[in-house]
Motif scaffolding. Structure first.
Motif, mmCIF file in Angstrom:
data_model
loop_
_atom_site.group_PDB
_atom_site.id
_atom_site.type_symbol
_atom_site.label_atom_id
_atom_site.label_comp_id
_atom_site.label_asym_id
_atom_site.label_seq_id
_atom_site.Cartn_x
_atom_site.Cartn_y
_atom_site.Cartn_z
ATOM 1 N N ILE A 130 -1.709 2.702 9.327
ATOM 2 C CA ILE A 130 -0.734 2.041 8.466
ATOM 3 C C ILE A 130 -1.031 2.246 6.985
ATOM 4 O O ILE A 130 -0.116 2.341 6.169
ATOM 5 N N VAL A 131 -2.311 2.333 6.592
ATOM 6 C CA VAL A 131 -2.561 2.490 5.149
ATOM 7 C C VAL A 131 -2.253 3.904 4.687
ATOM 8 O O VAL A 131 -1.968 4.130 3.518
ATOM 9 N N THR A 132 -2.299 4.901 5.590
ATOM 10 C CA THR A 132 -2.048 6.283 5.184
ATOM 11 C C THR A 132 -0.620 6.726 5.478
ATOM 12 O O THR A 132 -0.275 7.883 5.324
ATOM 13 N N VAL A 133 0.219 5.754 5.899
ATOM 14 C CA VAL A 133 1.531 6.128 6.407
ATOM 15 C C VAL A 133 2.413 6.832 5.360
ATOM 16 O O VAL A 133 3.130 7.781 5.674
ATOM 17 N N ALA A 134 2.347 6.392 4.092
ATOM 18 C CA ALA A 134 3.200 7.021 3.071
ATOM 19 C C ALA A 134 2.794 8.476 2.862
ATOM 20 O O ALA A 134 3.633 9.377 2.820
ATOM 21 N N TRP A 135 1.487 8.707 2.742
ATOM 22 C CA TRP A 135 0.988 10.066 2.558
ATOM 23 C C TRP A 135 1.309 10.935 3.771
ATOM 24 O O TRP A 135 1.786 12.061 3.638
ATOM 25 N N ILE A 188 4.922 2.727 13.138
ATOM 26 C CA ILE A 188 5.170 1.606 12.240
ATOM 27 C C ILE A 188 5.830 0.470 13.010
ATOM 28 O O ILE A 188 5.483 -0.710 12.838
ATOM 29 N N ALA A 194 4.911 11.887 3.848
ATOM 30 C CA ALA A 194 5.210 12.884 2.808
ATOM 31 C C ALA A 194 4.753 14.265 3.250
ATOM 32 O O ALA A 194 5.500 15.245 3.141
ATOM 33 N N ILE A 211 -9.051 11.103 7.375
ATOM 34 C CA ILE A 211 -8.647 9.820 7.966
ATOM 35 C C ILE A 211 -7.573 10.059 9.023
ATOM 36 O O ILE A 211 -7.588 9.447 10.096
ATOM 37 N N VAL A 257 0.838 -1.202 0.000
ATOM 38 C CA VAL A 257 0.000 0.000 0.000
ATOM 39 C C VAL A 257 0.874 1.254 0.000
ATOM 40 O O VAL A 257 0.609 2.223 -0.715
ATOM 41 N N LEU A 259 -9.681 13.717 1.884
ATOM 42 C CA LEU A 259 -10.139 12.464 2.507
ATOM 43 C C LEU A 259 -9.032 11.879 3.379
ATOM 44 O O LEU A 259 -9.277 11.412 4.493
ATOM 45 N N LEU A 260 -7.792 11.904 2.850
ATOM 46 C CA LEU A 260 -6.665 11.383 3.636
ATOM 47 C C LEU A 260 -6.469 12.233 4.898
ATOM 48 O O LEU A 260 -6.117 11.715 5.959
ATOM 49 N N TRP A 296 -6.793 14.181 -1.245
ATOM 50 C CA TRP A 296 -5.966 14.765 -0.196
ATOM 51 C C TRP A 296 -6.818 15.073 1.027
ATOM 52 O O TRP A 296 -6.422 14.820 2.164
ATOM 53 N N LEU A 356 -5.126 0.199 11.628
ATOM 54 C CA LEU A 356 -5.399 0.030 10.201
ATOM 55 C C LEU A 356 -5.319 1.362 9.461
ATOM 56 O O LEU A 356 -4.577 1.497 8.485
ATOM 57 N N LEU A 357 -6.064 2.352 9.931
ATOM 58 C CA LEU A 357 -6.083 3.641 9.244
ATOM 59 C C LEU A 357 -4.691 4.265 9.248
ATOM 60 O O LEU A 357 -4.263 4.881 8.271
ATOM 61 N N SER A 369 -9.413 2.059 3.840
ATOM 62 C CA SER A 369 -9.942 2.567 5.117
ATOM 63 C C SER A 369 -11.450 2.413 5.166
ATOM 64 O O SER A 369 -12.007 1.991 6.180
ATOM 65 N N LEU A 421 1.816 9.634 -5.309
ATOM 66 C CA LEU A 421 2.239 10.978 -4.936
ATOM 67 C C LEU A 421 3.110 11.605 -6.005
ATOM 68 O O LEU A 421 2.962 12.779 -6.327
ATOM 69 N N PRO A 460 -5.424 3.810 -0.386
ATOM 70 C CA PRO A 460 -5.527 3.920 1.075
ATOM 71 C C PRO A 460 -6.907 4.361 1.543
ATOM 72 O O PRO A 460 -7.415 3.871 2.561
#
Lengths: 74, 382
Positions: free
Chosen positions: B198-203, B164, B206, B346, A29, B342-343, B340, B195-196, A62, A37, A58
């Motif tokens: 870890i899935v948004t961790v890259a964004w 993480i 950044a 979250i 993911v 929505l993230l 953006w 869950l929320l 969610s 990005l 993502p």
């Protein structure tokens, strides 16, 4: 490794996952998100479109897992 | 389960870094939400500027006439810079009552590039989005606040990284995405938080890293100026701030020398930190979507427009320029902005659930020790 043990309280088998098994999906993911990005930085049109798809992953995960209605107890 | 000393240490790091930055992160996420749509909101709130219809090939008047028109409109004031609009034949000129402008305190006058007629004028003002931006950027405290938020950004990065690490012990016995929705709300929110998160961790990483880099904008530009300008200004030692001979000539020179770049704005000679006292600073950008983010200045001698210098932009300024779009999310059209936002939402849930989990654990611990005291008391008094 994947050492099945028995839970003393419930006598059920517990499998402990390895680090790779735990982080496999999150890593995927993260890679897809990172691609999303940067793609839109490179160009317009198709690049933007790919970004939108990649970065919605993502959000979709969610919503799917977060809003799952629990199944009625049997 | 969460027994090992290392895990408890990482959990402690995660809890502390999250708590320290929590309040500011919530403020940043909440103010960030409308800021994502800054352009759209401004568009809604502003009056549309009506551009007089003319044949498309109508030639543009020399920029010097445009600047003169702006100066005439505000006699005695200081023309700071002229922004050339790409999408319409308009020039936006910023004029300040003082030689060194106060932030937000300048007039913006829109001039038709084909006739040098003043079409619109904006007095110094701060609209809603300006206020939201200032809260987000520096909480109205200027550079100290900005740098403090930069430190909070670093703390947030530590919180994410430690998050993480502690994801592993919590997820060793669960499938990815599983949320235990049994009787305990704490368990449900723990799984949701994990869950929320870890899935948004890259964004999140950044946005956190680029946000921190953005807080260094003023110091980094100052550093670059200190490294670049003294050499360029050495030949002019002792001279007062120059008056520009011809803005049009300077722009024409830059266009000839750099045919693959677009002119975005021209800064008049100034003692302020955004320009040079002896040069016209002609800002240029590339024509491709990526190079359009890379603004490069060309310094043209104010009195002899044949002399110009295009200094190299230091690596840290390029990093700053890339950090802007990656932080704002405004580089991929409206759909990207929606994603953006929505993230961001979250992330607010991740922050809130994290806070709930910490509070619930503290209350749980207190209730347990209070219950122990009560039962001990009952034993004693029985």
């Amino acid at each position: 490794m994947n050492a099945p043990t028995v839970d003393p309280k419930t006598s059920r088998r517990i499998t402990h996952r390895t680090a790779w098994q735990v982080f496999r999906t999150p890593l995927l993911v993260a890679l897809v998100s990172s691609t999303g990005l940067v793609f839109a930085l490179f160009g317009d049109g198709l690049w933007d479109g790919l970004s939108w798809v990649a970065l919605s992953i993502p959000v979709a995960l969610s919503l799917i897992y977060g809003l799952r209605v629990p199944r009625a107890p049997r | 389960m969460v027994g090992s000393r290392a895990v408890r240490a990482w959990l402690s790091i995660h809890a502390w870094t999250s708590l320290i930055s929590m309040l500011f992160l919530l403020m940043l996420c909440l103010t960030g939400l409308p800021l994502i749509f800054h352009d759209e909101i401004d568009h809604l709130l502003e009056d549309e500027i009506a551009v007089p219809a003319m044949p498309p090939e109508t030639p543009l008047v020399p920029l010097d006439r445009v600047i003169a028109a702006a100066q005439q409109h505000f006699p005695g004031q200081f023309v700071l810079l002229a922004q050339l609009k790409q999408s319409a034949p308009l020039v936006s000129v910023l004029v300040s009552p003082t030689a060194i402008p106060t932030p937000g305190m300048f007039h913006r006058v829109t001039i038709d590039a084909r006739t040098a007629a003043v079409i619109a004028e904006e007095p110094p003002h701060q609209d809603v989005m300006d206020i939201v931006l200032r809260i987000h950027k520096d909480m109205f405290t200027g550079l100290p606040g900005e740098l403090f938020l930069g430190v909070m950004g670093i703390v947030f990065v530590l919180s994410i990284v430690s998050g993480i690490v502690v994801y592993w012990p919590f997820m060793r016995r669960l499938d990815f995405g599983s949320i235990r929705r049994g009787a305990s709300p704490r368990l449900k929110w723990l799984d949701t938080h994990n869950l929320l998160g870890i899935v948004t961790v890259a964004w999140a990483l950044a946005v956190a890293v680029t946000g921190t880099i953005n807080t260094l904008a003023v110091p980094l530009f100052d550093l670059w100026r200190v490294q670049t300008l003294p050499k360029l200004l050495a030949p002019y030692q002792g001279k007062p701030v120059a008056t520009a001979k011809s803005v049009e000539a300077a722009v024409a020179q830059v266009r000839t020398a750099f045919p693959d770049r677009l002119i975005t704005s021209v800064t008049m000679p100034t003692a302020g930190r955004f320009g040079s006292p002896q040069h016209l600073v002609v800002w240029t950008k590339g024509k491709t979507p990526f190079t359009a983010r890379m603004l490069e200045p060309v310094l043209v001698d104010a009195e002899d427009t044949s002399k110009m210098v295009a200094p190299d932009l230091a690596w840290y300024l390029r990093a700053l320029q890339v950090s802007r779009p990656l932080h704002f999310g405004d580089y991929g059209g409206l759909p990207l902005k929606i994603i953006w936002a929505l993230l961001d939402l979250i992330s607010i849930v991740v922050l809130g659930s994290g806070l709930y989990l910490w509070v619930a654990r503290k209350w749980g611990a207190r209730r347990r020790s209070a219950a122990a005291l009560v039962s001990a008391d009952q034993v004693v008094s029985a």
